[in-house]
Design an enzyme around this catalytic site. Structure first.
Site, PDB file in Angstrom:
ATOM      1  N   HIS A 151     -44.215  55.933  42.746  1.00  0.00           N
ATOM      2  CA  HIS A 151     -44.517  57.126  41.949  1.00  0.00           C
ATOM      3  C   HIS A 151     -45.979  57.520  42.120  1.00  0.00           C
ATOM      4  O   HIS A 151     -46.865  56.665  42.212  1.00  0.00           O
ATOM      5  CB  HIS A 151     -44.144  56.912  40.474  1.00  0.00           C
ATOM      6  N   ASP A 188     -52.440  52.564  39.147  1.00  0.00           N
ATOM      7  CA  ASP A 188     -51.025  52.710  38.808  1.00  0.00           C
ATOM      8  C   ASP A 188     -50.664  54.177  38.992  1.00  0.00           C
ATOM      9  O   ASP A 188     -50.965  54.993  38.127  1.00  0.00           O
ATOM     10  CB  ASP A 188     -50.790  52.255  37.366  1.00  0.00           C
ATOM     11  N   GLU A 197     -42.677  59.592  36.792  1.00  0.00           N
ATOM     12  CA  GLU A 197     -42.270  58.213  36.474  1.00  0.00           C
ATOM     13  C   GLU A 197     -42.712  57.814  35.086  1.00  0.00           C
ATOM     14  O   GLU A 197     -41.987  57.135  34.351  1.00  0.00           O
ATOM     15  CB  GLU A 197     -42.850  57.244  37.514  1.00  0.00           C
ATOM     16  N   GLU A 198     -43.919  58.234  34.707  1.00  0.00           N
ATOM     17  CA  GLU A 198     -44.505  57.791  33.438  1.00  0.00           C
ATOM     18  C   GLU A 198     -43.781  58.364  32.225  1.00  0.00           C
ATOM     19  O   GLU A 198     -43.995  57.906  31.103  1.00  0.00           O
ATOM     20  CB  GLU A 198     -45.987  58.187  33.378  1.00  0.00           C
ATOM     21  N   ASP A 203     -44.616  49.332  43.012  1.00  0.00           N
ATOM     22  CA  ASP A 203     -45.382  49.723  41.830  1.00  0.00           C
ATOM     23  C   ASP A 203     -46.282  48.568  41.424  1.00  0.00           C
ATOM     24  O   ASP A 203     -46.215  47.470  41.985  1.00  0.00           O
ATOM     25  CB  ASP A 203     -44.420  50.084  40.685  1.00  0.00           C
TER      26      ASP A 203
END
Length: 239
Positions: free
Chosen positions: A59, A159, A188-189, A211
């Site tokens: 992501h 991240d 994604e978050e 990830d």
């Protein structure tokens, strides 16, 4: 390191990933047979082959904030875009897409670190002045400089820009007859949205998500066989 720095310093909160996908697309262009963006916003880099269809996903979005209200004094109230650790927010700087920078403040006696008791100060003297810089619905990402300290990297958005970096390096080096899809997923978050969409569209025989993960080597951390400097972790499960 220049590529990793470029990736991490791009601001792209969930739902506003076009800046980072453009950077990644330009980097991947000469190594791919096909590059396209789907309706969700995922960047899909296809390296064609006659073998198995494999999907690798990382992501490219990051946690951020979104403006929900601007008060008469020019302070911005906001909501989270992704999971925020609220007790660490006071004093953090955020940057909006147009370059406006603000600092997160908190009301006195905000013992529970509630977002409703926090605000962003962009230096505006009133609502009218603030509205010239920011509108309700605008998103911002957190700022944080890139540092290389020995064998360690300190930066915002590792991240998961480090995962994007790994996929780009794999794309450059891989030699195989398999049909490869390198997918730089969005949102994604806020619920793994992009990865779901891409997986249903591509229908790979196997998929690997790249990830970041928690570690077990900090004081009083949950015990697990993952530590900084210990190499890549292949997760059996999350808990």
């Amino acid at each position: 390191m220049e590529l990793l720095k470029k990736l991490t310093q791009c601001n792209a909160p969930s739902g506003r990933e076009s800046g980072i996908t453009q950077i990644i697309g330009e980097e991947a262009q000469k190594y791919a047979d096909e590059i396209y963006t789907d309706a969700m916003g995922n960047l899909i880099v296809h390296k064609k082959g006659s073998g198995k269809k494999l999907m690798f996903a990382a992501h490219c979005d990051e946690i951020g904030v979104v403006v929900t209200f601007i008060d008469d004094n020019g302070f911005l109230r906001f909501a989270d875009v992704g999971g925020l650790y609220t007790k660490y927010l006071a004093g953090r700087k955020v940057c909006f897409e147009n370059g406006t920078v603000g600092v997160i403040g908190t009301e006195p006696n905000n013992d529970k670190n509630a977002l409703a008791k926090m605000y962003i100060d962009i230096g505006a003297k009133n609502k009218e002045e603030a509205c010239k810089c920011v509108s309700i619905g605008d998103m911002a990402a957190f700022t944080g400089e890139f540092y290389r300290q020995g064998k360690r990297i300190i930066s915002k958005a590792l991240d998961n820009r480090c995962g994007c970096y790994v996929l780009l390096e794999a794309l450059k080096r891989v030699k195989t007859d398999n049909d490869l899809y390198f997918v730089f997923t969005v949102q994604e978050e806020v619920g793994l949205r992009g990865a779901r969409t891409a997986a249903y569209a591509i229908r790979p025989e196997m998929a690997i998500a790249v990830d970041i993960t928690d570690t077990g080597d900090t004081p009083k951390a949950a015990q697990m066989a993952v530590k900084l400097g210990g190499g890549a972790a292949v997760k059996v499960m999350d808990y």
